[in-house]
Design a protein around this motif. Structure first.
Motif, PDB file in Angstrom:
ATOM      1  N   CYS A 177     -13.416   1.947  -1.840  1.00 54.03           N
ATOM      2  CA  CYS A 177     -12.871   0.998  -2.811  1.00 54.03           C
ATOM      3  C   CYS A 177     -11.682   1.576  -3.572  1.00 54.03           C
ATOM      4  O   CYS A 177     -11.636   2.777  -3.856  1.00 54.03           O
ATOM      5  N   ASP A 178     -10.746   0.709  -3.897  1.00 51.06           N
ATOM      6  CA  ASP A 178      -9.712   1.001  -4.878  1.00 51.06           C
ATOM      7  C   ASP A 178     -10.001   0.135  -6.093  1.00 51.06           C
ATOM      8  O   ASP A 178     -10.366  -1.048  -5.950  1.00 51.06           O
ATOM      9  N   SER A 195      -3.224  -4.887  -9.107  1.00 47.20           N
ATOM     10  CA  SER A 195      -3.761  -5.164  -7.778  1.00 47.20           C
ATOM     11  C   SER A 195      -2.775  -5.959  -6.936  1.00 47.20           C
ATOM     12  O   SER A 195      -2.538  -5.649  -5.768  1.00 47.20           O
ATOM     13  N   ASN A 231       0.814  -1.220   0.000  1.00 44.05           N
ATOM     14  CA  ASN A 231       0.000   0.000   0.000  1.00 44.05           C
ATOM     15  C   ASN A 231       0.846   1.270   0.000  1.00 44.05           C
ATOM     16  O   ASN A 231       0.460   2.294   0.557  1.00 44.05           O
ATOM     17  N   GLU A 238       0.136  -3.805  -5.763  1.00 45.86           N
ATOM     18  CA  GLU A 238      -0.251  -2.855  -4.718  1.00 45.86           C
ATOM     19  C   GLU A 238      -0.337  -3.520  -3.350  1.00 45.86           C
ATOM     20  O   GLU A 238      -0.020  -2.916  -2.324  1.00 45.86           O
ATOM     21  N   ARG A 256     -11.870  -1.668   1.152  1.00 46.62           N
ATOM     22  CA  ARG A 256     -11.175  -1.442   2.411  1.00 46.62           C
ATOM     23  C   ARG A 256     -12.121  -1.638   3.600  1.00 46.62           C
ATOM     24  O   ARG A 256     -13.330  -1.810   3.419  1.00 46.62           O
TER      25      ARG A 256
END
Length: 464
Positions: A364-365, A373, A85, A376, A359
């Motif tokens: 949301c991401d 993804s 992150n 990350e 999260r």
């Protein structure tokens, strides 16, 4: 170990000679390289490398290396890495060698290792590899004489000679491009444990997605004209106790599932297919086409229980469900009634994402590829790339090597690009930008380094 050293020598020769050209200048660079590798005199080396993924820096490495004589060396290495992150962390190590023995200090764990045998590291390369190095270099030089001429220019300024190279990986002669890529494969395999497919194109391969758990009730209904008992598949597939009739039915339906899967798999020789419980089959040229073409979006959760609790809370606040309707029901039951997964999936599809990462607080991401993804959310961006890379090819190469008036290597810098293909078939650019310098030939001293080392020991030595 000897084979590794030989290969490392060959690859070093390939890289350095790829910055040279003919017309009388090649011998000077060759002699500088040979002197640099074989020299037992004093020298100070410094260097830095930065690595970017799609233009975003995820790792830097800095190095200071001092060699006072055959046995006395000092090496200080620092790493900066972008972690999960986006959180960065730093590590590294320091080695001080005196009279052939060395002390090492790990900056990440603050751990000392004393009396490490350093006697074999009297020069950059051991003597038993020099014959191999010279023979390999002759071969590479012969290839470089004509093949690299279009990519190299030579500049002489104030007594210094600089060799400039600029090339696209695809434009390089096959033998040199493959040699460079082989070297990169070797480094990835031995230092990051990334084992990539061979150069030969893989034969067509058809993969298929299906679920026995979803298919079983449908075929059970078709075969026996009644709904499959609750928990039947789980109980029988776990080889729990069952009647003769149950085992006969399980075997019959299982056989029909295998037949359906087998027949469906034979319809295509490559690509990606999805077999639905009713027997219909959707086919896509690639897995990525499936992800984008069907508006598919996986929903992943940072903390599922927390995400469920926040989803229910938000649903009540926004009037999706009344407070009294939540009485006597668990959050999981409410999330299922409210179709939480489909809710977040729809958000991802609207963003043209293939992964929606939810999260704890319900935000949301969205990611356009599985690779993005995984990078990350890996422990570090480096490991995310390592776990996601399927193959690569050499991209743009820019660099220069400079010799001083005495014909000694004094600096090198440039960039090397790798175009990596991930397992989800997306392509990403990883670029290494590097710079290095060699100086203080014949005058390098470890005095300052020893003082820094002693101060470091005093700082980290536990109190009596």
């Amino acid at each position: 170990m000897k084979i590794r050293r030989i290969l490392a020598v060959l690859l070093a020769a390939v890289f350095l000679c790829s910055t040279a050209c003919a017309e009388g200048n090649l011998s000077e660079l060759y002699q500088a390289v040979e002197q640099f590798i074989e020299a037992t005199g004093n020298v100070t080396l410094t260097g830095r490398a930065a690595f970017t993924l799609n233009g975003d820096c995820f790792k830097t490495i800095s190095l200071e290396y001092l060699r006072e004589n055959d046995l006395d060396h000092y090496k200080d290495v620092n790493f900066w890495t972008k972690g999960k992150n986006g959180k960065p962390y730093e590590s590294g190590y320091t080695i001080l060698a005196k009279d052939g023995l060395a002390d090492a200090w790990d900056k990440y764990s603050h751990y000392y290792e004393r009396d490490v045998d350093y006697s074999e590291r009297k020069s950059l390369l051991n003597r038993d590899t020099m014959v191999v190095y010279q023979e390999a270099l002759k071969i590479v030089l012969g290839l470089a004489e004509g093949a690299l001429q279009p990519f190299v220019t030579v500049e002489n300024t104030q007594g210094k000679t600089t060799y400039w190279v600029a090339a696209e990986g695809r434009a390089l002669p096959d033998v040199l491009r493959q040699a460079a890529e082989t070297g990169i494969r070797f480094a990835l395999s031995n230092y990051l444990y990334v084992h990539l497919p061979e150069y030969e194109k893989m034969p067509p391969y058809h993969s298929m997605d299906y679920s026995f758990l979803e298919m079983f009730p449908v075929l059970y209904q078709e075969t026996y004209g009644e709904e499959m008992p609750e928990g039947f598949y789980e109980r029988m597939s776990s080889l729990e106790t069952g009647t003769d009739e149950e085992w006969e039915r399980f075997g019959t339906v299982y056989g029909k599932c295998m037949t359906r899967v087998g027949k469906a798999n034979q319809q295509y020789t490559d690509g990606y297919s999805v077999l639905h419980p009713d027997g219909t089959l959707d086919h896509y040229e690639t897995y990525l086409e499936y992800l984008h073409g069907t508006e598919s979006c996986y929903v992943l959760y940072e903390d599922y229980e927390a995400a469920v609790a926040n989803f229910v809370r938000i649903a009540v606040e926004e009037g999706m469900i009344k407070q009294e309707e939540t009485v006597g029901k668990t959050n999981d039951e409410l999330a299922e009634e409210l179709n939480m997964y489909d809710y977040y999936k729809a958000l991802g599809v609207a963003q043209k994402a293939v992964v929606a990462y939810v999260r704890e607080d319900g935000t949301c991401d969205f990611f356009a590829s599985e690779f993005e993804s995984s990078v990350e959310h890996a422990d570090s961006v480096t490991m995310g790339i390592v776990n996601g890379i399927r193959n690569f090819e050499l991209g743009e190469v820019l660099g220069n090597v400079t010799l001083d008036a005495e014909g000694r290597l004094v600096s090198a810098e440039g960039t090397v690009e790798l175009l990596i293909t991930a397992y989800d078939e997306t392509v990403h650019s990883v670029v290494m930008t590097f710079s290095g310098a060699a100086e203080n030939y014949g005058t390098t001293s470890l005095k300052t380094a020893e003082e820094a080392w002693n101060a470091l020991q005093e700082e980290t030595r536990p109190a009596p």
